[in-house]
Write a protein that holds these residues in place. Structure first.
Motif, PDB file in Angstrom:
ATOM      1  N   GLN A  77       0.814  -1.216   0.000  1.00  0.00           N
ATOM      2  CA  GLN A  77       0.000   0.000   0.000  1.00  0.00           C
ATOM      3  C   GLN A  77       0.848   1.268   0.000  1.00  0.00           C
ATOM      4  O   GLN A  77       0.359   2.350  -0.324  1.00  0.00           O
ATOM      5  CB  GLN A  77      -0.934  -0.004   1.223  1.00  0.00           C
ATOM      6  CG  GLN A  77      -1.890  -1.182   1.271  1.00  0.00           C
ATOM      7  CD  GLN A  77      -2.793  -1.254   0.052  1.00  0.00           C
ATOM      8  OE1 GLN A  77      -3.324  -0.229  -0.384  1.00  0.00           O
ATOM      9  NE2 GLN A  77      -2.970  -2.447  -0.502  1.00  0.00           N
ATOM     10  N   ALA A  78       2.109   1.122   0.372  1.00  0.00           N
ATOM     11  CA  ALA A  78       2.991   2.294   0.409  1.00  0.00           C
ATOM     12  C   ALA A  78       3.519   2.659  -0.968  1.00  0.00           C
ATOM     13  O   ALA A  78       4.156   3.717  -1.131  1.00  0.00           O
ATOM     14  CB  ALA A  78       4.158   2.032   1.362  1.00  0.00           C
ATOM     15  N   GLY A  80       3.772   3.977  -4.767  1.00  0.00           N
ATOM     16  CA  GLY A  80       3.145   4.976  -5.626  1.00  0.00           C
ATOM     17  C   GLY A  80       2.933   6.331  -4.995  1.00  0.00           C
ATOM     18  O   GLY A  80       2.318   7.202  -5.620  1.00  0.00           O
ATOM     19  N   HIS A  81       3.447   6.572  -3.802  1.00  0.00           N
ATOM     20  CA  HIS A  81       3.331   7.896  -3.194  1.00  0.00           C
ATOM     21  C   HIS A  81       4.443   8.075  -2.164  1.00  0.00           C
ATOM     22  O   HIS A  81       5.093   7.126  -1.749  1.00  0.00           O
ATOM     23  CB  HIS A  81       1.964   8.090  -2.539  1.00  0.00           C
ATOM     24  CG  HIS A  81       1.609   7.018  -1.552  1.00  0.00           C
ATOM     25  ND1 HIS A  81       2.027   7.044  -0.229  1.00  0.00           N
ATOM     26  CD2 HIS A  81       0.899   5.877  -1.685  1.00  0.00           C
ATOM     27  CE1 HIS A  81       1.570   5.984   0.404  1.00  0.00           C
ATOM     28  NE2 HIS A  81       0.891   5.253  -0.461  1.00  0.00           N
ATOM     29  N   GLY A  82       4.675   9.321  -1.776  1.00  0.00           N
ATOM     30  CA  GLY A  82       5.750   9.620  -0.848  1.00  0.00           C
ATOM     31  C   GLY A  82       7.048   9.919  -1.573  1.00  0.00           C
ATOM     32  O   GLY A  82       7.108  10.023  -2.803  1.00  0.00           O
ATOM     33  N   HIS A 114       5.718  10.052 -12.670  1.00  0.00           N
ATOM     34  CA  HIS A 114       4.426   9.798 -13.326  1.00  0.00           C
ATOM     35  C   HIS A 114       3.547   8.878 -12.474  1.00  0.00           C
ATOM     36  O   HIS A 114       2.313   9.001 -12.483  1.00  0.00           O
ATOM     37  CB  HIS A 114       4.675   9.165 -14.698  1.00  0.00           C
ATOM     38  CG  HIS A 114       3.421   8.877 -15.458  1.00  0.00           C
ATOM     39  ND1 HIS A 114       2.655   9.867 -16.039  1.00  0.00           N
ATOM     40  CD2 HIS A 114       2.780   7.699 -15.716  1.00  0.00           C
ATOM     41  CE1 HIS A 114       1.608   9.313 -16.636  1.00  0.00           C
ATOM     42  NE2 HIS A 114       1.660   7.998 -16.456  1.00  0.00           N
ATOM     43  N   GLY A 116       3.424   8.906  -9.232  1.00  0.00           N
ATOM     44  CA  GLY A 116       2.936   9.604  -8.045  1.00  0.00           C
ATOM     45  C   GLY A 116       3.974   9.874  -6.984  1.00  0.00           C
ATOM     46  O   GLY A 116       3.666  10.448  -5.934  1.00  0.00           O
ATOM     47  N   TYR A 117       5.211   9.486  -7.210  1.00  0.00           N
ATOM     48  CA  TYR A 117       6.270   9.700  -6.219  1.00  0.00           C
ATOM     49  C   TYR A 117       6.795  11.126  -6.270  1.00  0.00           C
ATOM     50  O   TYR A 117       6.637  11.842  -7.269  1.00  0.00           O
ATOM     51  CB  TYR A 117       7.435   8.745  -6.469  1.00  0.00           C
ATOM     52  CG  TYR A 117       7.222   7.344  -5.960  1.00  0.00           C
ATOM     53  CD1 TYR A 117       7.313   7.059  -4.600  1.00  0.00           C
ATOM     54  CD2 TYR A 117       6.954   6.293  -6.847  1.00  0.00           C
ATOM     55  CE1 TYR A 117       7.140   5.763  -4.134  1.00  0.00           C
ATOM     56  CE2 TYR A 117       6.785   5.004  -6.391  1.00  0.00           C
ATOM     57  CZ  TYR A 117       6.876   4.742  -5.031  1.00  0.00           C
ATOM     58  OH  TYR A 117       6.705   3.462  -4.574  1.00  0.00           O
ATOM     59  N   GLU A 118       7.468  11.512  -5.183  1.00  0.00           N
ATOM     60  CA  GLU A 118       8.177  12.776  -5.121  1.00  0.00           C
ATOM     61  C   GLU A 118       9.667  12.465  -5.067  1.00  0.00           C
ATOM     62  O   GLU A 118      10.156  11.910  -4.088  1.00  0.00           O
ATOM     63  CB  GLU A 118       7.764  13.578  -3.874  1.00  0.00           C
ATOM     64  CG  GLU A 118       6.304  13.989  -3.871  1.00  0.00           C
ATOM     65  CD  GLU A 118       5.933  14.752  -2.618  1.00  0.00           C
ATOM     66  OE1 GLU A 118       6.843  15.006  -1.789  1.00  0.00           O
ATOM     67  OE2 GLU A 118       4.751  15.091  -2.459  1.00  0.00           O
ATOM     68  N   THR A 119      10.374  12.781  -6.116  1.00  0.00           N
ATOM     69  CA  THR A 119      11.803  12.475  -6.158  1.00  0.00           C
ATOM     70  C   THR A 119      12.664  13.638  -5.674  1.00  0.00           C
ATOM     71  O   THR A 119      13.794  13.437  -5.243  1.00  0.00           O
ATOM     72  CB  THR A 119      12.225  12.100  -7.591  1.00  0.00           C
ATOM     73  OG1 THR A 119      11.919  13.189  -8.476  1.00  0.00           O
ATOM     74  CG2 THR A 119      11.489  10.861  -8.058  1.00  0.00           C
ATOM     75  N   GLY A 127      11.514   7.343   3.699  1.00  0.00           N
ATOM     76  CA  GLY A 127      10.892   7.167   2.398  1.00  0.00           C
ATOM     77  C   GLY A 127      11.275   5.831   1.774  1.00  0.00           C
ATOM     78  O   GLY A 127      11.513   4.838   2.463  1.00  0.00           O
ATOM     79  N   GLN A 128      11.371   5.817   0.480  1.00  0.00           N
ATOM     80  CA  GLN A 128      11.680   4.584  -0.250  1.00  0.00           C
ATOM     81  C   GLN A 128      12.920   4.785  -1.120  1.00  0.00           C
ATOM     82  O   GLN A 128      13.308   5.909  -1.431  1.00  0.00           O
ATOM     83  CB  GLN A 128      10.475   4.154  -1.100  1.00  0.00           C
ATOM     84  CG  GLN A 128       9.233   3.837  -0.278  1.00  0.00           C
ATOM     85  CD  GLN A 128       8.011   3.589  -1.135  1.00  0.00           C
ATOM     86  OE1 GLN A 128       8.117   3.197  -2.297  1.00  0.00           O
ATOM     87  NE2 GLN A 128       6.828   3.818  -0.558  1.00  0.00           N
TER      88      GLN A 128
END
Length: 241
Positions: A77-78, A80-82, A114, A116-119, A127-128
């Motif tokens: 669930q984590a 695609g975002h963050g 694209h 949804g992540y913030e790089t 984060g990831q």
């Protein structure tokens, strides 16, 4: 005397006509005729088989093969975002050099944004993390230089003379350069737990130096195929399942 003169004249005319008659058909009277197909000759069959093998090899070029896996349970669930950072491997005999890997890192960053992540906000502690491995191997060496003109000659002896035939195969195509396989592997981890949330690989075969297959083009194609439908897996396989 008159009969002997007529007989001698007929013999001379027959001898003069024989070579012309023998040359009327290149295969000789007892050999192949004009209607025989060159494709039925052993030499031409071999050339045709080589062309089929070449076409078979070329059919594999440019096809991107992809496999993706997703973690079991709520961990996925984590995705695609963050915030997420991107890093690539640096060791191994087949690894693409650092200078070339920049193209793959940039292509993957585009796909992650694209998704949804913030790089731009990625840190070294939370984060990831997307770990990349880019390798390249030669799966088919370059073709050897060949004689552009080849063929076969045949001599046919019949009861009416001797005939000569020649089949010429002209091939001015250049030998193919090496066929290389480029593989992009990505593994997304949660920094806090070091848990692997998602991983995948994409691979493509291309001719070295071919138009449209530079480093940038290969990187873009592999990254797009790898993250197509992210974070969906291939046929729903799951990590740890």
């Amino acid at each position: 005397m008159r009969d002997r003169s007529i007989f001698a004249l007929l013999a001379v005319l027959a001898a003069a006509a024989a070579p012309a008659t023998a040359m009327a058909r290149p295969g000789g009277w007892d050999g192949p005729s004009w209607g025989d197909s060159r494709w039925d000759r052993p030499g031409w069959q071999d050339n045709r088989s080589s062309a089929r093998r070449l076409e078979s090899r070329r059919s594999d070029e440019g096809r991107v093969q992809v496999a993706r896996f997703v973690a079991e349970g709520d961990a996925a669930q984590a995705l695609g975002h963050g915030a997420i950072a991107v890093a690539s491997g640096t060791e191994g005999q087949d690894y693409v050099p650092q200078g070339n890997r920049a193209a793959y890192e940039a292509a993957v960053v585009d796909q992650l944004v694209h998704a949804g992540y913030e790089t731009a906000k990625a840190s070294q502690t939370d984060g990831q993390l997307a770990e990349l491995t880019v390798t390249r191997t030669v799966i088919q060496p370059a073709e050897a230089k060949r004689n552009p003109v080849s063929g076969e000659a045949a001599v046919s002896v019949g009861n009416r003379g001797t005939a000569y035939g020649l089949a010429v195969n002209v091939d001015f195509t250049k030998p193919l350069p090496p066929l290389v396989s480029t593989r992009l592997e990505a593994r997304i981890r949660d920094r806090a737990t070091n848990t692997v949330l998602w991983e995948g690989r994409a691979e493509v075969a291309s001719r070295e130096g071919a138009d449209g297959w530079g480093e940038q083009e290969i990187a873009a194609r592999l990254a797009e195929a790898l993250f197509d439908g992210f974070p969906r897996a291939s046929d729903s396989p799951r990590l740890g399942g």
